[in-house]
Motif scaffolding. Structure first.
Motif, short mmCIF file in Angstrom:
data_model
loop_
_atom_site.label_atom_id
_atom_site.label_comp_id
_atom_site.label_asym_id
_atom_site.label_seq_id
_atom_site.Cartn_x
_atom_site.Cartn_y
_atom_site.Cartn_z
N SER A 116 0.85 -1.18 0.00
CA SER A 116 0.00 0.00 0.00
C SER A 116 0.89 1.23 0.00
N ALA A 117 0.60 2.15 -0.89
CA ALA A 117 1.33 3.41 -0.94
C ALA A 117 0.32 4.55 -0.93
N ASP A 118 0.60 5.56 -0.13
CA ASP A 118 -0.32 6.68 0.01
C ASP A 118 0.47 7.98 -0.17
N PHE A 119 0.00 8.81 -1.08
CA PHE A 119 0.63 10.09 -1.32
C PHE A 119 -0.35 11.20 -0.98
N ASP A 120 -0.02 11.99 0.03
CA ASP A 120 -0.86 13.11 0.45
C ASP A 120 -0.24 14.40 -0.09
N ILE A 121 -0.82 14.93 -1.15
CA ILE A 121 -0.27 16.11 -1.81
C ILE A 121 -0.31 17.34 -0.91
N ASN A 122 -1.33 17.48 -0.07
CA ASN A 122 -1.45 18.65 0.80
C ASN A 122 -0.41 18.64 1.90
N ALA A 123 -0.19 17.49 2.52
CA ALA A 123 0.79 17.39 3.59
C ALA A 123 2.19 17.09 3.05
N ARG A 124 2.28 16.80 1.75
CA ARG A 124 3.53 16.46 1.09
C ARG A 124 4.21 15.29 1.79
N ARG A 125 3.43 14.23 1.98
CA ARG A 125 3.92 13.02 2.65
C ARG A 125 3.64 11.80 1.77
N TYR A 126 4.60 10.90 1.75
CA TYR A 126 4.47 9.65 1.01
C TYR A 126 4.71 8.52 2.01
N SER A 127 3.77 7.61 2.14
CA SER A 127 3.96 6.50 3.06
C SER A 127 3.77 5.18 2.31
N VAL A 128 4.54 4.21 2.73
CA VAL A 128 4.52 2.89 2.12
C VAL A 128 4.36 1.85 3.23
N THR A 129 3.45 0.93 3.05
CA THR A 129 3.28 -0.19 3.97
C THR A 129 3.30 -1.46 3.13
N ALA A 130 4.14 -2.41 3.54
CA ALA A 130 4.25 -3.65 2.79
C ALA A 130 4.31 -4.83 3.74
N GLY A 131 3.62 -5.87 3.39
CA GLY A 131 3.72 -7.15 4.08
C GLY A 131 4.67 -8.02 3.29
N ILE A 132 5.63 -8.62 3.98
CA ILE A 132 6.61 -9.45 3.29
C ILE A 132 6.63 -10.85 3.91
N LEU A 133 6.88 -11.81 3.07
CA LEU A 133 7.05 -13.19 3.52
C LEU A 133 8.54 -13.49 3.50
N THR A 134 9.05 -13.95 4.64
CA THR A 134 10.45 -14.35 4.75
C THR A 134 10.50 -15.82 5.13
N ALA A 135 11.68 -16.39 5.16
CA ALA A 135 11.84 -17.77 5.60
C ALA A 135 11.49 -17.91 7.08
N PHE A 136 11.46 -16.80 7.80
CA PHE A 136 11.19 -16.80 9.24
C PHE A 136 9.74 -16.46 9.56
N GLY A 137 8.94 -16.12 8.57
CA GLY A 137 7.54 -15.79 8.78
C GLY A 137 7.16 -14.48 8.13
N LEU A 138 5.95 -14.02 8.44
CA LEU A 138 5.44 -12.77 7.88
C LEU A 138 5.92 -11.59 8.71
N GLU A 139 6.14 -10.47 8.04
CA GLU A 139 6.54 -9.23 8.70
C GLU A 139 5.93 -8.07 7.93
N GLU A 140 5.64 -6.99 8.63
CA GLU A 140 5.11 -5.79 7.98
C GLU A 140 6.08 -4.64 8.21
N VAL A 141 6.35 -3.89 7.13
CA VAL A 141 7.23 -2.72 7.23
C VAL A 141 6.44 -1.49 6.80
N THR A 142 6.70 -0.37 7.47
CA THR A 142 6.04 0.89 7.15
C THR A 142 7.06 1.99 7.10
N LEU A 143 7.05 2.73 6.01
CA LEU A 143 7.94 3.88 5.84
C LEU A 143 7.08 5.12 5.67
N ASP A 144 7.22 6.08 6.58
CA ASP A 144 6.54 7.37 6.48
C ASP A 144 7.58 8.43 6.15
N GLY A 145 7.30 9.18 5.11
CA GLY A 145 8.27 10.18 4.73
C GLY A 145 7.68 11.47 4.35
#
Length: 115
Positions: free
Chosen positions: A86-115
């Protein structure tokens, strides 16, 4: 593979648990790769996320920007595949955020980057 743990500010942790392994290691590696701008690393200027070139500013299409982010995450060592994105771009706040679920050999993990 084991990596040095980073704190909330991105600084190397020097006390307590200093190393990460498993899915936490892979999640931190994904975040580090997303935060690295294309051309920023002097030893390999071809490595990095194309924030200025394809994602921020005047990009051709939102789908191309999302494809660049998906590829950057999916090509991280230890990531088997993306389970959600999921990627969200807020033009008014000038913010881009990315949330991704990833599958690894160790299990599921979720990462979120707010910028």
């Amino acid at each position: 593979m084991t990596v040095r743990k980073l704190d909330d500010n991105g600084d190397i942790v020097t006390r307590g648990q200093q190393f990460l392994g498993g899915k936490e290691e892979i999640a931190q590696t994904v975040m580090t790769r997303l935060r690295l701008f294309l051309g920023e690393y002097f030893r390999d200027i071809t490595d990095g996320t194309p924030w200025y070139e394809q994602i921020l500013g005047k990009f051709a299409s939102l789908s191309a920007a999302e494809a660049a982010l998906r590829a950057r995450i999916a090509n991280t060592p230890g990531v088997i595949r993306l389970t959600s994105f999921s990627a969200d771009f807020d033009i008014n706040a000038r913010r881009y955020s990315v949330t991704a679920g990833i599958l690894t050999a160790f299990g599921l993990e979720e990462v979120t980057l707010d910028g």
